[in-house]
Scaffold this active site. Structure first.
Site, PDB file in Angstrom:
ATOM      1  N   CYS A 196      25.256 106.819  -8.820  1.00  0.00           N
ATOM      2  CA  CYS A 196      25.937 108.107  -8.978  1.00  0.00           C
ATOM      3  C   CYS A 196      27.358 107.864  -9.473  1.00  0.00           C
ATOM      4  CB  CYS A 196      25.970 108.849  -7.641  1.00  0.00           C
ATOM      5  SG  CYS A 196      26.852 110.421  -7.686  1.00  0.00           S
TER       6      CYS A 196
ATOM      7  N   ARG B  90      12.862 124.802 -15.664  1.00  0.00           N
ATOM      8  CA  ARG B  90      13.895 125.718 -16.168  1.00  0.00           C
ATOM      9  C   ARG B  90      14.917 126.062 -15.104  1.00  0.00           C
ATOM     10  NH1 ARG B  90      12.637 131.308 -15.131  1.00  0.00           N
ATOM     11  NH2 ARG B  90      10.692 131.549 -13.984  1.00  0.00           N
TER      12      ARG B  90
END
Length: 475
Positions: free
Chosen positions: A304, A403
């Protein structure tokens, strides 16, 4: 006090794992006496405090099965279609069970070719044959292998099937299968309708994996990562998964929290909220919604880059201590999952000492055989491919498939890397557990709850642990 200068003078120390060490204390506890059992969420108990991270190079069905068998739990990633994620969860739930309820069956009019395809797709070796809900036969992999693919299932299936009734005990089922030399025992009701399936493999595995994390039906437990905005996926997963984990980088957001409140009304399984990193976030969540756990830590993961890219983060030890104080002061019964930057048993011990109930790990489990990451040979060593879910490659895949996961930020917050190959999950869990129990012994704690009370920590300096300078350490 000057307003902006006070932001510096009153700032907190964002302590990381490299800044802390667990101090030894008066102890009467032997490592062999330590009990590492804990909760992943309000309703899910585990024998070890280990959870595999919902990353697409860490946790798919094979990892989740291995984690549950080893006494922990795996969280299936969501970087895939809804259908793929649901199928991965189902595969875990079907991996072991005394009575399989979600039985895959076939119609007697189907062809042998179709039967073979179903067995291969679902990685099973036999199918009950069902007509209008009633059991009419059984067909095995051996039947399929030696038959003409164009024949009907009815032509080769075994019609005289040994069955069991609801309520049969495991010992009775095992004896029945042994006496008839069969590996599959369908469970039927008084009218002959198929109600479940018992396999000899599942009974044998129950004995082999005595510490496994199982549900009330004997099936392995598994969690699934979800977006708080994808209610349809969450509702579908809640029908089969034991645990849903909200999978966002910054949960302490009005939009995310409002979506989660709506989601909680639609599902009836434990939901863990995260990630968060502050006392205030915990207070706001606990006071406004009934979540079953908190996933804590922002920006500390090995792959990260949030802290570097944005300058924002909450290192896992700092975040866990903040959230644990909030949970305690509010009198809440909410388990904390420490997530990010954990490299070994020492970091786990510090996380637990600061109030966590369990730890979530990506870096460590990414290197295991059961992770989906690619195995690479570099020089004389083996590595597995690992990537952050904020990396460019992971973001591109997510945008194509989900989405609800269109990133609100226009830059990656993760990298791709290779991690050392560590072997099988059960061995890694055993090594971590052994070292963690030794840490508990030093601290004088026989359980995680006792460690919360007894643990004392110290800050390290650059000279806390200096080896002799003339040592030659083989690699």
């Amino acid at each position: 006090m000057r307003e902006f200068l006070s932001k510096i003078t009153n700032s907190l120390d964002a302590i990381g794992f490299d800044d802390l060490i667990l101090l030894p204390g008066m102890s009467s506890v032997e490592p062999s006496e330590v009990d590492l059992s804990t909760r992943a969420s309000k309703g899910i108990w585990m024998k070890v405090p280990f959870i595999s991270s919902p990353m697409d190079t860490v946790t798919e069905s094979e990892m989740a099965i291995a984690m549950a068998r080893s006494g922990g739990i795996g969280i299936i990633h969501r970087n895939c279609s809804k259908e793929e994620q649901v199928e991965m969860v189902k595969r875990v739930k079907r991996a072991e069970s005394f009575i399989i309820r979600d039985v895959i069956t076939i119609d007697p009019r189907s062809t042998i070719k179709e039967a073979a395809e179903i067995m291969e797709k679902n990685r099973i070796s036999g199918l009950p044959v069902v007509e209008e809900g009633k059991l009419v036969g059984i067909i095995t992999g051996r039947d399929v292998r030696f038959a003409d693919p164009s024949l009907r299932v009815a032509d080769v299936m075994t019609r005289d099937v040994i069955t069991a009734k609801e309520g049969i005990k495991m010992e009775e089922a095992e004896e029945l299968m042994k006496s008839h030399k069969i590996e599959k025992l369908p469970v039927v009701d008084e009218e002959g309708r198929l109600k479940g399936l018992i396999t000899y493999k599942d009974i044998a595995l129950r004995g082999r994996y005595g510490n496994a994390t199982r549900d009330e039906h004997g099936r392995l437990r598994v969690g699934a990562a979800i977006s708080p905005f994808d209610l349809e996926r969450a509702k579908e997963l809640s029908k089969i998964a034991d645990l849903l984990v909200i999978d966002v980088a910054h949960f302490h957001s009005l939009r995310v929290m409002e979506a989660t409140k709506k989601l909680l009304k639609e599902v009836d399984v434990d939901v863990v909220a995260g990630n968060i990193g502050t006392y205030e976030a915990a207070v706001d969540i606990i006071s406004s919604m009934d979540v079953a756990g908190l996933r804590v830590g922002i920006g500390s993961g090995s792959v990260c880059t949030t802290m570097e890219v944005t300058g924002v983060g909450a290192p896992t030890p700092f975040a866990v201590a903040q959230v644990a104080d909030a949970v305690k002061e509010m009198g809440a019964d909410v388990p904390i999952i420490a997530d990010g930057g954990i490299r070994g048993a020492g970091d786990i011990a510090i996380s637990l000492a600061l109030g966590a109930s369990s730890v979530m790990m990506g870096y460590i489990f990414a290197g295991c055989r059961e992770s989906p990451g690619e195995l690479i040979s570099i020089g004389s060593r083996y590595y597995k491919r690992h990537r952050g879910m904020g990396s460019e490659a992971a973001r591109k895949k997510r945008m194509a498939l989900d989405r609800y996961s269109q990133p609100a930020k226009g830059m990656p917050e993760g990298i791709e890397a290779f991690v050392p190959y560590r072997g099988e999950v059960n061995m890694v869990v055993e090594e971590l557990s052994t070292a963690l129990k030794a840490a508990f012994g030093y601290a004088g704690a026989s359980s995680i709850e006792e460690l919360w009370r007894k643990a004392r920590l110290a800050r390290k300096t650059p000279h806390t642990h200096e080896r002799a300078r003339d040592l030659i350490i083989p690699t």
